[in-house]
Design a protein around this motif. Structure first.
Motif, PDB file in Angstrom:
ATOM      1  N   ASP A   1     100.394  94.783  78.188  1.00  0.00           N
ATOM      2  CA  ASP A   1     100.415  94.757  79.654  1.00  0.00           C
ATOM      3  C   ASP A   1      99.339  95.670  80.232  1.00  0.00           C
ATOM      4  OD1 ASP A   1     102.542  92.983  79.607  1.00  0.00           O
ATOM      5  OD2 ASP A   1     104.064  94.517  80.041  1.00  0.00           O
ATOM      6  N   ALA A   2      99.186  96.864  79.640  1.00  0.00           N
ATOM      7  CA  ALA A   2      98.190  97.811  80.129  1.00  0.00           C
ATOM      8  C   ALA A   2      96.776  97.280  79.920  1.00  0.00           C
ATOM      9  CB  ALA A   2      98.356  99.159  79.431  1.00  0.00           C
ATOM     10  N   LEU A   3      96.522  96.648  78.799  1.00  0.00           N
ATOM     11  CA  LEU A   3      95.195  96.082  78.546  1.00  0.00           C
ATOM     12  C   LEU A   3      94.873  94.966  79.535  1.00  0.00           C
ATOM     13  CD1 LEU A   3      95.180  95.953  74.637  1.00  0.00           C
ATOM     14  CD2 LEU A   3      93.699  97.360  76.084  1.00  0.00           C
ATOM     15  N   VAL A   4      95.832  94.085  79.761  1.00  0.00           N
ATOM     16  CA  VAL A   4      95.622  92.980  80.703  1.00  0.00           C
ATOM     17  C   VAL A   4      95.457  93.522  82.128  1.00  0.00           C
ATOM     18  CG1 VAL A   4      96.672  90.915  81.711  1.00  0.00           C
ATOM     19  CG2 VAL A   4      96.731  91.272  79.227  1.00  0.00           C
ATOM     20  N   ALA A   5      96.194  94.574  82.470  1.00  0.00           N
ATOM     21  CA  ALA A   5      96.065  95.188  83.801  1.00  0.00           C
ATOM     22  C   ALA A   5      94.673  95.780  84.006  1.00  0.00           C
ATOM     23  CB  ALA A   5      97.135  96.265  83.996  1.00  0.00           C
ATOM     24  N   ARG A   6      94.024  96.145  82.897  1.00  0.00           N
ATOM     25  CA  ARG A   6      92.664  96.691  82.986  1.00  0.00           C
ATOM     26  C   ARG A   6      91.628  95.575  82.935  1.00  0.00           C
ATOM     27  NH1 ARG A   6      92.527 101.345  78.541  1.00  0.00           N
ATOM     28  NH2 ARG A   6      90.943  99.896  77.860  1.00  0.00           N
ATOM     29  N   VAL A   7      92.046  94.375  83.215  1.00  0.00           N
ATOM     30  CA  VAL A   7      91.191  93.195  83.285  1.00  0.00           C
ATOM     31  C   VAL A   7      90.647  92.797  81.906  1.00  0.00           C
ATOM     32  CG1 VAL A   7      89.392  92.043  84.626  1.00  0.00           C
ATOM     33  CG2 VAL A   7      90.530  94.008  85.595  1.00  0.00           C
ATOM     34  N   THR A   8      91.412  93.080  80.864  1.00  0.00           N
ATOM     35  CA  THR A   8      91.073  92.578  79.539  1.00  0.00           C
ATOM     36  C   THR A   8      91.701  91.196  79.433  1.00  0.00           C
ATOM     37  OG1 THR A   8      91.140  94.823  78.638  1.00  0.00           O
ATOM     38  CG2 THR A   8      91.245  93.007  77.059  1.00  0.00           C
ATOM     39  N   ARG A   9      90.888  90.191  79.172  1.00  0.00           N
ATOM     40  CA  ARG A   9      91.410  88.834  79.077  1.00  0.00           C
ATOM     41  C   ARG A   9      92.265  88.685  77.814  1.00  0.00           C
ATOM     42  NH1 ARG A   9      86.230  88.149  79.119  1.00  0.00           N
ATOM     43  NH2 ARG A   9      86.252  86.673  77.381  1.00  0.00           N
ATOM     44  N   PRO A  10      93.443  88.062  77.922  1.00  0.00           N
ATOM     45  CA  PRO A  10      94.329  87.924  76.760  1.00  0.00           C
ATOM     46  C   PRO A  10      93.638  87.288  75.555  1.00  0.00           C
ATOM     47  CG  PRO A  10      95.495  87.284  78.728  1.00  0.00           C
ATOM     48  CD  PRO A  10      94.053  87.505  79.130  1.00  0.00           C
ATOM     49  N   GLU A  11      92.737  86.340  75.774  1.00  0.00           N
ATOM     50  CA  GLU A  11      92.097  85.670  74.638  1.00  0.00           C
ATOM     51  C   GLU A  11      91.138  86.578  73.861  1.00  0.00           C
ATOM     52  OE1 GLU A  11      89.643  84.520  78.328  1.00  0.00           O
ATOM     53  OE2 GLU A  11      91.779  84.708  77.836  1.00  0.00           O
ATOM     54  N   THR A  12      90.845  87.754  74.401  1.00  0.00           N
ATOM     55  CA  THR A  12      89.994  88.701  73.664  1.00  0.00           C
ATOM     56  C   THR A  12      90.829  89.720  72.886  1.00  0.00           C
ATOM     57  OG1 THR A  12      89.814  90.290  75.486  1.00  0.00           O
ATOM     58  CG2 THR A  12      88.187  88.512  75.423  1.00  0.00           C
ATOM     59  N   ILE A  13      92.143  89.533  72.894  1.00  0.00           N
ATOM     60  CA  ILE A  13      93.067  90.457  72.232  1.00  0.00           C
ATOM     61  C   ILE A  13      93.810  89.722  71.119  1.00  0.00           C
ATOM     62  CG2 ILE A  13      95.115  91.916  72.519  1.00  0.00           C
ATOM     63  CD1 ILE A  13      94.320  92.134  75.521  1.00  0.00           C
ATOM     64  N   THR A  14      93.853  90.322  69.932  1.00  0.00           N
ATOM     65  CA  THR A  14      94.708  89.810  68.866  1.00  0.00           C
ATOM     66  C   THR A  14      95.968  90.663  68.842  1.00  0.00           C
ATOM     67  OG1 THR A  14      92.851  89.075  67.501  1.00  0.00           O
ATOM     68  CG2 THR A  14      94.965  89.389  66.382  1.00  0.00           C
ATOM     69  N   ALA A  15      97.076  90.023  69.123  1.00  0.00           N
ATOM     70  CA  ALA A  15      98.378  90.693  69.090  1.00  0.00           C
ATOM     71  C   ALA A  15      98.950  90.509  67.690  1.00  0.00           C
ATOM     72  CB  ALA A  15      99.307  90.076  70.138  1.00  0.00           C
ATOM     73  N   ALA A  16      99.110  91.604  66.962  1.00  0.00           N
ATOM     74  CA  ALA A  16      99.581  91.535  65.576  1.00  0.00           C
ATOM     75  C   ALA A  16     100.962  92.168  65.456  1.00  0.00           C
ATOM     76  CB  ALA A  16      98.598  92.249  64.656  1.00  0.00           C
ATOM     77  N   GLY A  17     101.828  91.520  64.709  1.00  0.00           N
ATOM     78  CA  GLY A  17     103.173  92.050  64.505  1.00  0.00           C
ATOM     79  C   GLY A  17     103.953  91.197  63.535  1.00  0.00           C
ATOM     80  N   ARG A  18     105.238  91.521  63.380  1.00  0.00           N
ATOM     81  CA  ARG A  18     106.095  90.823  62.417  1.00  0.00           C
ATOM     82  C   ARG A  18     107.002  89.779  63.059  1.00  0.00           C
ATOM     83  NH1 ARG A  18     108.721  95.905  59.453  1.00  0.00           N
ATOM     84  NH2 ARG A  18     109.108  96.330  61.623  1.00  0.00           N
ATOM     85  N   ASN A  19     107.333  89.937  64.329  1.00  0.00           N
ATOM     86  CA  ASN A  19     108.307  89.069  64.975  1.00  0.00           C
ATOM     87  C   ASN A  19     107.661  87.725  65.326  1.00  0.00           C
ATOM     88  OD1 ASN A  19     109.808  87.768  67.097  1.00  0.00           O
ATOM     89  ND2 ASN A  19     110.936  89.680  67.387  1.00  0.00           N
TER      90      ASN A  19
END
Length: 155
Positions: free
Chosen positions: A21-39
């Motif tokens: 949420d904080a990254l997107v609020a800083r105008v980081t486009r979601p497609e430039t972020i890899t969300a990594a996790g187990r769930n």
């Protein structure tokens, strides 16, 4: 979809949601972020929201190494709950940085040599040697770092 350059480890957990949420609020486009996790369920939700996703467990050192190698910024929401930026450095740059923090030159040289040895794969063998030596199960990286971080904030 744009190539993801920011990796958020632990993105499917409670802290990871806030980091995204904080990254997107800083105008980081979601497609430039890899969300990594187990769930897997949460990764599906994140993919639907436009994020690149990766299923990874932090105990899988090979998987984490491969994932980290493809990103310019690494955010570890698991331990620090703040942004961490990866910057590759040469052994000479690492030694200079360590000495600039006030570390003894001999210790800095030792740590740089150890880092080079680890990078070469000398400690890649997985076994129970350490557990047998300690007489108890070993502590995982995340658990150890988390305990250390909590100790720093408590003191």
């Amino acid at each position: 979809m744009a190539e993801a350059s920011t990796l958020v480890l632990g993105a499917t957990g409670a802290h990871g949601r806030h980091v995204l949420d904080a990254l997107v609020a800083r105008v980081t486009r979601p497609e430039t972020i890899t969300a990594a996790g187990r769930n897997q369920s949460r990764l599906g939700e994140l993919a639907s929201a436009g994020f690149s996703t990766a299923a990874v467990d932090l105990s899988d050192s090979v998987g984490v190494t491969e994932l980290v190698a493809g990103h310019s910024d690494i955010v570890s929401s698991v331990v620090l709950e703040r942004e961490v930026t990866y910057q590759p450095v040469t052994p000479q740059e690492l030694q200079a940085a360590l000495i600039n923090t006030g570390m003894d030159g001999g210790l800095a040289s030792f740590l740089v040599s150890l880092d080079e040895t680890i990078a070469a794969g000398a400690f890649a063998r997985v076994g129970d040697d350490l557990s047998r030596l300690l007489g108890r199960p070993t502590t995982g990286l995340v658990e150890g770092l988390t305990a250390g971080a909590q100790g720093l904030t408590a003191g």
